[in-house]
Design a protein around this motif. Structure first.
Motif, short mmCIF file in Angstrom:
data_model
loop_
_atom_site.label_atom_id
_atom_site.label_comp_id
_atom_site.label_asym_id
_atom_site.label_seq_id
_atom_site.Cartn_x
_atom_site.Cartn_y
_atom_site.Cartn_z
N ALA A 9 0.62 -1.64 -0.13
CA ALA A 9 -0.06 -0.19 0.41
C ALA A 9 0.96 0.68 0.08
N ALA A 10 1.96 1.42 0.97
CA ALA A 10 2.66 2.23 0.91
C ALA A 10 3.13 2.53 -0.01
N HIS A 11 3.97 1.05 -1.08
CA HIS A 11 4.92 1.63 -2.95
C HIS A 11 3.96 2.09 -3.57
N ALA A 12 2.96 1.88 -3.82
CA ALA A 12 1.68 2.30 -4.28
C ALA A 12 1.05 3.71 -3.94
N GLY A 13 0.63 4.30 -2.87
CA GLY A 13 0.24 4.95 -2.40
C GLY A 13 -1.19 5.38 -2.40
N VAL A 14 -1.61 3.41 -1.91
CA VAL A 14 -3.14 3.67 -2.25
C VAL A 14 -2.60 2.99 -0.30
N SER A 15 -4.10 3.02 0.07
CA SER A 15 -4.35 2.28 1.06
C SER A 15 -5.21 1.17 1.42
N ALA A 31 -9.34 0.98 -13.24
CA ALA A 31 -8.25 -0.12 -14.04
C ALA A 31 -7.16 1.05 -13.69
N ALA A 32 -6.46 2.27 -13.51
CA ALA A 32 -5.26 2.90 -13.25
C ALA A 32 -4.84 2.28 -12.41
N THR A 33 -6.01 2.23 -11.06
CA THR A 33 -5.12 1.91 -9.85
C THR A 33 -4.79 0.91 -9.73
N ARG A 34 -5.39 -0.48 -10.46
CA ARG A 34 -5.53 -1.92 -10.36
C ARG A 34 -4.19 -1.84 -10.93
N GLY A 35 -3.60 -1.43 -11.88
CA GLY A 35 -1.92 -1.20 -13.13
C GLY A 35 -1.65 -0.92 -11.46
N LYS A 36 -1.96 0.46 -10.95
CA LYS A 36 -0.49 0.68 -10.13
C LYS A 36 -0.41 -0.43 -8.76
N VAL A 37 -1.08 -0.74 -8.35
CA VAL A 37 -1.50 -1.52 -7.34
C VAL A 37 -0.92 -3.49 -7.16
N GLN A 38 -0.68 -3.35 -8.40
CA GLN A 38 0.12 -5.11 -9.56
C GLN A 38 1.25 -4.52 -9.73
#
Length: 336
Positions: A9-15, A31-38
């Motif tokens: 979460a910290a690396h991707a900048g999300v919760s 899709a954008a958030t999913r790509g960032k997290v993946q």
């Protein structure tokens, strides 16, 4: 230690919740958030704690299979069927060995607690129906092997009496009349040996062949050495047999070794048939005739019953499943 979900979460900048949603493939993540997290999952080589996730859902995704001997080709081949077919249920199979000892079987029934596995499949040799009914652990259970009368448990078996009768009738159809049997276990009542002996005797009686107790040899265990010793004892009789039904294939393979060493031709002097249909019999010289239970069907029936028990709970009435068998005629009884 591997990366945690917080690290991702910290690396991707999300919760943390967003990472969890992506891991669980929830559809409402963009899709954008999913790509960032993946990307973060891949970069940190994140591995989810599957056990924790399953335990939170009340299931572990693991079932246990307990057999008498892992080294036995029959049980090894059967276990392989369980491992493969369990994948269709989304399960991983934990395999244990009891050595057919009562205390080991009791430990399996009471010691593999429900917080570790979703269900249990056991092939018991020593426990009675009463002992199984008194088990402390309530993990869903399916039994394999001989039916324990009055045991209120789901159960899968084959017809050992009919299988043994089929093997013996095959030898009779070849014109053999002094038909021996290797594998009796007189100290055990109601087990596999007793049922196969019953089938053998039933086939002899149907053909009006007198039962000769001197032609029935015991086997403490169903290993090659027991078949070897039994066959040598039969060959030492004043009137040796012209055929032998061995209560499993390993006994038959041991018997074939003894016949070879004593200069007897197979099937010319002595026809030999086993029971179990293990792969080793296909590649023996001569190739072994045998009764082959449908191991794939045994696994399928047991896993289906176990899933039914897991989903239906303790109120579901116990059921029985019966797997078929087939006679495989090969060189040891005359087929080329």
């Amino acid at each position: 230690m591997g990366a945690s979900i917080k690290d991702v979460a910290a690396h991707a900048g999300v919760s943390v919740k967003t990472v969890s949603n992506v891991i669980n493939d929830f559809p409402f993540v963009s899709a954008a958030t999913r790509g960032k997290v993946q990307a973060a999952l891949d970069e940190l080589d994140y591995r989810p704690n599957l056990s924790a996730r399953l335990l939170r859902g009340g299931r572990t995704g693991v079932v246990a299979l307990a057999v008498p001997e892992i080294s036995s080709p029959y049980f090894a081949e059967l276990a392989a069927q369980f491992v493969q077919q369990a994948k269709g249920h989304g399960w991983t199979v934990l395999i244990d060995e009891t050595q057919g000892a009562k205390e080991n079987e009791r430990v399996v029934l009471d010691g593999i607690k429900s917080h570790l596995i979703d269900g249990l499949i056991v092939s018991p040799l020593a426990l009675t129906a009463k002992e199984i009914d008194q088990r402390r652990d309530r993990t869903p259970l399916v039994l394999l092997g001989e039916r324990l009368v009055k045991a209120p448990v789901d159960h899968v078996s084959i017809d050992n009496v009919a299988g043994a009768g089929t093997a013996t009738a095959h030898l009779i159809a070849l014109g053999r009349r002094r038909i021996a049997a290797i594998g009796s276990q007189p100290h055990i009542s109601g087990g596999t040996a007793a049922l196969r002996l019953r089938g053998y005797r039933t086939a002899l009686r149907a053909a009006k062949i007198r039962f000769d107790a001197t032609l029935v040899l015991p086997a403490k265990s169903y290993h090659r050495a027991d078949g070897y010793a039994g066959m040598n004892a039969l060959l030492d009789l004043p009137s040796p047999p012209d055929a032998v039904f061995c209560f499993n294939d390993l006994l038959a393979i041991g018997a074939l070794r003894a016949l070879h060493e004593r200069g007897r031709s197979v099937p010319g002097d002595v026809a030999v048939i086993g029971f179990d249909g293990i792969e080793e019999g296909d590649f023996h010289t001569p190739a072994l005739s045998t009764i082959r239970p449908d191991k794939a069907e045994i696994a399928r029936l047991a896993l289906d019953l176990l899933e039914r028990r897991i989903n239906g709970g303790a109120t579901t009435e116990p059921q029985e499943g019966y797997a078929p068998f087939e006679l495989l005629v090969r060189q040891s009884t005359g087929h080329v």
